[in-house]
Design a protein around this motif. Sequence first.
Motif, PDB file in Angstrom:
ATOM      1  N   GLY A  59       9.423  72.443  76.345  1.00  0.00           N
ATOM      2  CA  GLY A  59      10.285  71.409  76.427  1.00  0.00           C
ATOM      3  C   GLY A  59      10.813  70.463  75.141  1.00  0.00           C
ATOM      4  O   GLY A  59       9.650  69.821  75.606  1.00  0.00           O
ATOM      5  N   LYS A  60      11.766  69.800  74.463  1.00  0.00           N
ATOM      6  CA  LYS A  60      11.804  69.224  73.814  1.00  0.00           C
ATOM      7  C   LYS A  60      11.385  68.213  74.527  1.00  0.00           C
ATOM      8  O   LYS A  60      11.541  67.704  75.468  1.00  0.00           O
ATOM      9  N   GLY A  61      10.653  67.191  73.474  1.00  0.00           N
ATOM     10  CA  GLY A  61       9.613  66.052  74.136  1.00  0.00           C
ATOM     11  C   GLY A  61       9.668  64.558  73.232  1.00  0.00           C
ATOM     12  O   GLY A  61       9.013  64.223  72.955  1.00  0.00           O
ATOM     13  N   ALA A 110      17.319  65.735  62.834  1.00  0.00           N
ATOM     14  CA  ALA A 110      16.914  67.689  63.495  1.00  0.00           C
ATOM     15  C   ALA A 110      15.735  67.066  63.670  1.00  0.00           C
ATOM     16  O   ALA A 110      15.194  67.902  62.916  1.00  0.00           O
ATOM     17  N   GLU A 111      15.282  66.747  64.610  1.00  0.00           N
ATOM     18  CA  GLU A 111      14.056  66.250  64.412  1.00  0.00           C
ATOM     19  C   GLU A 111      13.319  67.814  65.966  1.00  0.00           C
ATOM     20  O   GLU A 111      12.440  68.071  64.949  1.00  0.00           O
ATOM     21  N   GLY A 112      14.383  67.501  66.608  1.00  0.00           N
ATOM     22  CA  GLY A 112      13.547  68.303  67.370  1.00  0.00           C
ATOM     23  C   GLY A 112      13.761  69.705  67.309  1.00  0.00           C
ATOM     24  O   GLY A 112      12.291  70.137  67.743  1.00  0.00           O
ATOM     25  N   ALA A 119      16.003  71.906  75.030  1.00  0.00           N
ATOM     26  CA  ALA A 119      15.898  70.477  74.531  1.00  0.00           C
ATOM     27  C   ALA A 119      17.882  70.115  74.565  1.00  0.00           C
ATOM     28  O   ALA A 119      18.766  70.869  74.399  1.00  0.00           O
ATOM     29  N   THR A 120      17.276  68.962  73.826  1.00  0.00           N
ATOM     30  CA  THR A 120      18.825  68.065  73.952  1.00  0.00           C
ATOM     31  C   THR A 120      18.911  68.127  72.446  1.00  0.00           C
ATOM     32  O   THR A 120      18.562  67.454  71.416  1.00  0.00           O
ATOM     33  N   LEU A 121      19.369  69.387  71.862  1.00  0.00           N
ATOM     34  CA  LEU A 121      19.281  69.789  70.444  1.00  0.00           C
ATOM     35  C   LEU A 121      20.193  69.002  69.702  1.00  0.00           C
ATOM     36  O   LEU A 121      19.724  68.180  68.332  1.00  0.00           O
ATOM     37  N   PHE A 153      11.872  59.249  71.855  1.00  0.00           N
ATOM     38  CA  PHE A 153      13.180  58.776  71.400  1.00  0.00           C
ATOM     39  C   PHE A 153      12.978  58.981  70.388  1.00  0.00           C
ATOM     40  O   PHE A 153      12.145  59.101  69.505  1.00  0.00           O
ATOM     41  N   ASP A 154      14.447  59.543  70.199  1.00  0.00           N
ATOM     42  CA  ASP A 154      15.259  59.441  68.934  1.00  0.00           C
ATOM     43  C   ASP A 154      16.179  58.422  67.799  1.00  0.00           C
ATOM     44  O   ASP A 154      17.350  58.510  68.538  1.00  0.00           O
ATOM     45  N   SER A 155      15.348  57.454  67.296  1.00  0.00           N
ATOM     46  CA  SER A 155      16.341  56.615  66.303  1.00  0.00           C
ATOM     47  C   SER A 155      16.651  57.112  65.443  1.00  0.00           C
ATOM     48  O   SER A 155      17.669  57.332  64.933  1.00  0.00           O
ATOM     49  N   ILE A 195      16.574  59.470  76.252  1.00  0.00           N
ATOM     50  CA  ILE A 195      17.510  61.009  76.975  1.00  0.00           C
ATOM     51  C   ILE A 195      16.400  62.066  76.462  1.00  0.00           C
ATOM     52  O   ILE A 195      16.771  63.547  76.883  1.00  0.00           O
ATOM     53  N   ASP A 196      15.949  62.041  75.157  1.00  0.00           N
ATOM     54  CA  ASP A 196      15.433  63.236  74.394  1.00  0.00           C
ATOM     55  C   ASP A 196      14.262  63.790  75.070  1.00  0.00           C
ATOM     56  O   ASP A 196      14.183  64.957  73.964  1.00  0.00           O
ATOM     57  N   MET A 197      13.874  63.609  75.568  1.00  0.00           N
ATOM     58  CA  MET A 197      12.531  64.337  76.693  1.00  0.00           C
ATOM     59  C   MET A 197      12.945  65.198  78.186  1.00  0.00           C
ATOM     60  O   MET A 197      12.497  65.256  78.173  1.00  0.00           O
TER      61      MET A 197
HETATM   62 ZN    ZN Z   1      17.748  64.389  68.969  1.00  0.00          ZN
END
Ligand code: ZN
Length: 498
Positions: free
Chosen positions: A264-266, A348-350, A373-375, A269-271, A287-289
């Motif tokens: 799972g993408k964890g 594009a970190e995930g 993943a919330t990719l 927080f995705d700033s 929600i990016d986790m």
């Molecule tokens: Zn993300």
Amino acid sequence: MELQFFQKDIDEQGFELLYLPVLEDINAIKAWISFLGYEDEKELFGRLQKEKFSGKAGQLFVIHSQDLAVVLAGCGAKEKFSQENWRELTAYLVKFLKTYQVNKVALIAKTWLKGTSDISLLAKTIAESWHLTNYSFNQYKKSDTDKIELVVIDLGIELELGKKRDFKTAWEQGLLFASSTILARDLVNEPASIMTPSFLAETALKISKANPQIKAKILDKEQVEKLGMGAFLGIDQGSEEPLKFIHLIYQPKTKAKEKIALVGKGITFDSGGLNIKVGDGMTDMKIDMAGAATVLGVFSVLTDLKIKAEVHGIIAACENMPSGKAIKPGDVVKNMQGKSIEIGNTDAEGRVTLADALAYAQKQKVDTIVDLATLTGACIVALGSSYAALYVNQENLAKDLLKAANTSGEKIWRMPLAPEYKELNKSNVADVRNIASARGGGSITAALFLQEFIVGDTAWAHLDIAGPAYAEKPLNAYTPIGGVGFGVRTLLEWLSLK
Ligand code: ZN
Ligand code: BES
Ligand code: ZN
């Protein structure tokens, strides 16, 4: 709430409300009303017409009475009737009960069975939807004026005596499907200042403590460095929150035939990192986790559902933050397989963290990997907010997952791992780049990036859940605004067939 079973004479059971699903067939509806034996039958027929109640899906017709109120619930046409109608019917009932507060509610099982006789499936589905509909996240409200508690104490079900046990067992299963989804919803809804990588790790530890068949390994930064997870470390480096690499292992009681990894993408927080998100792009990025939340939700019930496969849960948890130490566009990192990645865009970190999570999963020698993943925002452009995109490198796995999704009611749409787009992820300085050189097909190129890290013949599926992970408006009758817990029920259906 207690389940109660009875065989006939509903009048004598002390119920306050009977909920009766009816097909879109006015004669059948009238026959039901006649069967119920009202003195003012004609008046009721007149009211049917006045209220234009024809049994269309979603319609309710309420017959109030001193002792037993009856609610006729429209099911639509028989040909279109499906398991999803059961979820909807249950959701309408729960919502109705919030305005019509009664303690004792009755259902007649056979009135729900439109063209099937699967009592177990019915019980499981009603239980699941009942609890999912009744969910709300109100931890941070001093008083929630919107929240009305259900006061149902007894849920009576008219059923043949011989089917009682099956119904109860399946009901318990439905509860597990709901509770696991609700755990995932809670994790997604929690603010990022609470829902840190450490919080995810603690949740994993709690699950392991409650289940002797589940072991948890939590790796810290030093251990991650030793493993050579340069990609994961690169994304983490701008954040003040300590990263956690989470590895859960579920062992079934009997020897497993298949080893599966759920990744799972964890990103808690995705700033966006230095390529910081603009406008309201950052608003919901707690929600990016959601992928990680789904994995933890699944793990919370593997033991109780007696899943037969060995299951590994893998989460590379960190934040994506800008700072003086943050990873920069143009940087090159190496994942634990030694593959180099040029960072074209820090947002594009995930996929970069997943490059290490997927590599680690393969090191566990699993047969099958499913990642969630919330990719990509591009996935939402392609499929909207109801559908997850499914990418699979093996036909059977695609078939099985789509079948499971069909049973769970979660919407999943297969997308191509288009080989002709592979070159768009080429880098001039590294083995691969984390953004594509063309604008279109962003969800596909992200999936192709992940595929770069799948070696050998591991069966692999990737679910881009950017759309349905979070509901900005209610996703359906049983999924309110907020974290959806998307994927939990589909994965549980899939694992149950192992
Ligand atoms: Zn993300
Ligand atoms: N977490 C986002 C994707 C996302 C967007 C999820 C909206 C849920 C709702 C992801 O890390 C991201 O920022 N992706 C970028 C990729 C781009 C820089 C190639 C995007 O989709 O814009
Ligand atoms: Zn991002």
